[in-house]
Write a protein that holds these residues in place. Sequence first.
Motif, PDB file in Angstrom:
ATOM      1  N   PRO A  90       6.261  14.601   9.481  1.00  0.00           N
ATOM      2  CA  PRO A  90       5.690  13.785   8.405  1.00  0.00           C
ATOM      3  C   PRO A  90       5.911  12.283   8.611  1.00  0.00           C
ATOM      4  CG  PRO A  90       7.738  14.745   7.675  1.00  0.00           C
ATOM      5  CD  PRO A  90       7.438  15.325   9.041  1.00  0.00           C
ATOM      6  N   LEU A  91       6.682  11.892   9.636  1.00  0.00           N
ATOM      7  CA  LEU A  91       6.979  10.487   9.901  1.00  0.00           C
ATOM      8  C   LEU A  91       5.955   9.911  10.875  1.00  0.00           C
ATOM      9  CD1 LEU A  91       9.025   8.167   9.478  1.00  0.00           C
ATOM     10  CD2 LEU A  91      10.183   9.000  11.514  1.00  0.00           C
ATOM     11  N   ILE A  92       5.405   8.744  10.546  1.00  0.00           N
ATOM     12  CA  ILE A  92       4.416   8.075  11.394  1.00  0.00           C
ATOM     13  C   ILE A  92       4.957   6.690  11.752  1.00  0.00           C
ATOM     14  CG2 ILE A  92       2.061   7.203  11.545  1.00  0.00           C
ATOM     15  CD1 ILE A  92       1.400   9.273   9.290  1.00  0.00           C
ATOM     16  N   TRP A 131       6.716   1.877   9.547  1.00  0.00           N
ATOM     17  CA  TRP A 131       6.728   3.332   9.534  1.00  0.00           C
ATOM     18  C   TRP A 131       6.169   3.820   8.209  1.00  0.00           C
ATOM     19  CZ3 TRP A 131       9.696   5.838   5.850  1.00  0.00           C
ATOM     20  CH2 TRP A 131      10.662   5.069   5.217  1.00  0.00           C
ATOM     21  N   SER A 132       5.664   5.039   8.236  1.00  0.00           N
ATOM     22  CA  SER A 132       5.088   5.659   7.050  1.00  0.00           C
ATOM     23  C   SER A 132       5.571   7.095   6.984  1.00  0.00           C
ATOM     24  CB  SER A 132       3.558   5.678   7.116  1.00  0.00           C
ATOM     25  OG  SER A 132       3.040   4.398   7.281  1.00  0.00           O
ATOM     26  N   ILE A 133       5.526   7.658   5.803  1.00  0.00           N
ATOM     27  CA  ILE A 133       5.811   9.071   5.632  1.00  0.00           C
ATOM     28  C   ILE A 133       4.653   9.661   4.848  1.00  0.00           C
ATOM     29  CG2 ILE A 133       7.191   8.744   3.553  1.00  0.00           C
ATOM     30  CD1 ILE A 133       8.969  11.073   4.669  1.00  0.00           C
ATOM     31  N   LYS A 134       4.182  10.821   5.287  1.00  0.00           N
ATOM     32  CA  LYS A 134       3.044  11.469   4.634  1.00  0.00           C
ATOM     33  C   LYS A 134       3.385  12.932   4.407  1.00  0.00           C
ATOM     34  CE  LYS A 134      -1.913  12.231   5.000  1.00  0.00           C
ATOM     35  NZ  LYS A 134      -2.332  11.767   3.721  1.00  0.00           N
ATOM     36  N   ILE A 135       3.351  13.331   3.139  1.00  0.00           N
ATOM     37  CA  ILE A 135       3.614  14.719   2.760  1.00  0.00           C
ATOM     38  C   ILE A 135       2.439  15.178   1.901  1.00  0.00           C
ATOM     39  CG2 ILE A 135       5.168  16.289   1.558  1.00  0.00           C
ATOM     40  CD1 ILE A 135       7.409  14.248   2.164  1.00  0.00           C
ATOM     41  N   GLY A 136       1.633  16.060   2.449  1.00  0.00           N
ATOM     42  CA  GLY A 136       0.443  16.521   1.736  1.00  0.00           C
ATOM     43  C   GLY A 136      -0.527  15.374   1.529  1.00  0.00           C
ATOM     44  N   ASN A 181       4.220   3.623   2.770  1.00  0.00           N
ATOM     45  CA  ASN A 181       4.284   2.746   3.930  1.00  0.00           C
ATOM     46  C   ASN A 181       5.398   1.731   3.747  1.00  0.00           C
ATOM     47  OD1 ASN A 181       3.454   0.044   5.284  1.00  0.00           O
ATOM     48  ND2 ASN A 181       2.370   1.639   6.407  1.00  0.00           N
ATOM     49  N   SER A 182       6.214   1.531   4.789  1.00  0.00           N
ATOM     50  CA  SER A 182       7.364   0.630   4.700  1.00  0.00           C
ATOM     51  C   SER A 182       6.949  -0.836   4.617  1.00  0.00           C
ATOM     52  CB  SER A 182       8.284   0.831   5.896  1.00  0.00           C
ATOM     53  OG  SER A 182       7.653   0.426   7.090  1.00  0.00           O
ATOM     54  N   ARG A 183       5.862  -1.225   5.242  1.00  0.00           N
ATOM     55  CA  ARG A 183       5.453  -2.630   5.226  1.00  0.00           C
ATOM     56  C   ARG A 183       4.826  -3.005   3.886  1.00  0.00           C
ATOM     57  NH1 ARG A 183       3.696  -6.831   9.188  1.00  0.00           N
ATOM     58  NH2 ARG A 183       5.170  -5.670  10.427  1.00  0.00           N
ATOM     59  N   ALA A 184       3.869  -2.213   3.409  1.00  0.00           N
ATOM     60  CA  ALA A 184       3.191  -2.500   2.140  1.00  0.00           C
ATOM     61  C   ALA A 184       4.038  -2.072   0.946  1.00  0.00           C
ATOM     62  CB  ALA A 184       1.844  -1.794   2.093  1.00  0.00           C
ATOM     63  N   ARG A 185       5.004  -1.194   1.188  1.00  0.00           N
ATOM     64  CA  ARG A 185       5.830  -0.621   0.120  1.00  0.00           C
ATOM     65  C   ARG A 185       4.953  -0.102  -1.011  1.00  0.00           C
ATOM     66  NH1 ARG A 185      11.487  -3.839   0.248  1.00  0.00           N
ATOM     67  NH2 ARG A 185      11.593  -3.824   2.491  1.00  0.00           N
TER      68      ARG A 185
END
Length: 58
Positions: free
Chosen positions: A13-15, A26-31, A36-40
């Motif tokens: 799930p980690l991008i 980095w981003s995390i996507k679940i379903g 997103n860490s940059r845009a929060r």
Amino acid sequence: MGLMFRKRKKIGPLILNFTENGYSSWSIKIGRWSWNSRARAHRVDLPGPLSWKQDKSR
């Protein structure tokens, strides 16, 4: 406008996002939910071409 280099590496799930200068964010996507860490920002994919986004309050 010039060409831009962008690369994504997905590990479960980690991008990890990379640009021509190296690591970007980095981003995390679940379903349908992602963060997103940059845009929060939280984002939820809705049916069709729609999505809902909530930016972090500043």
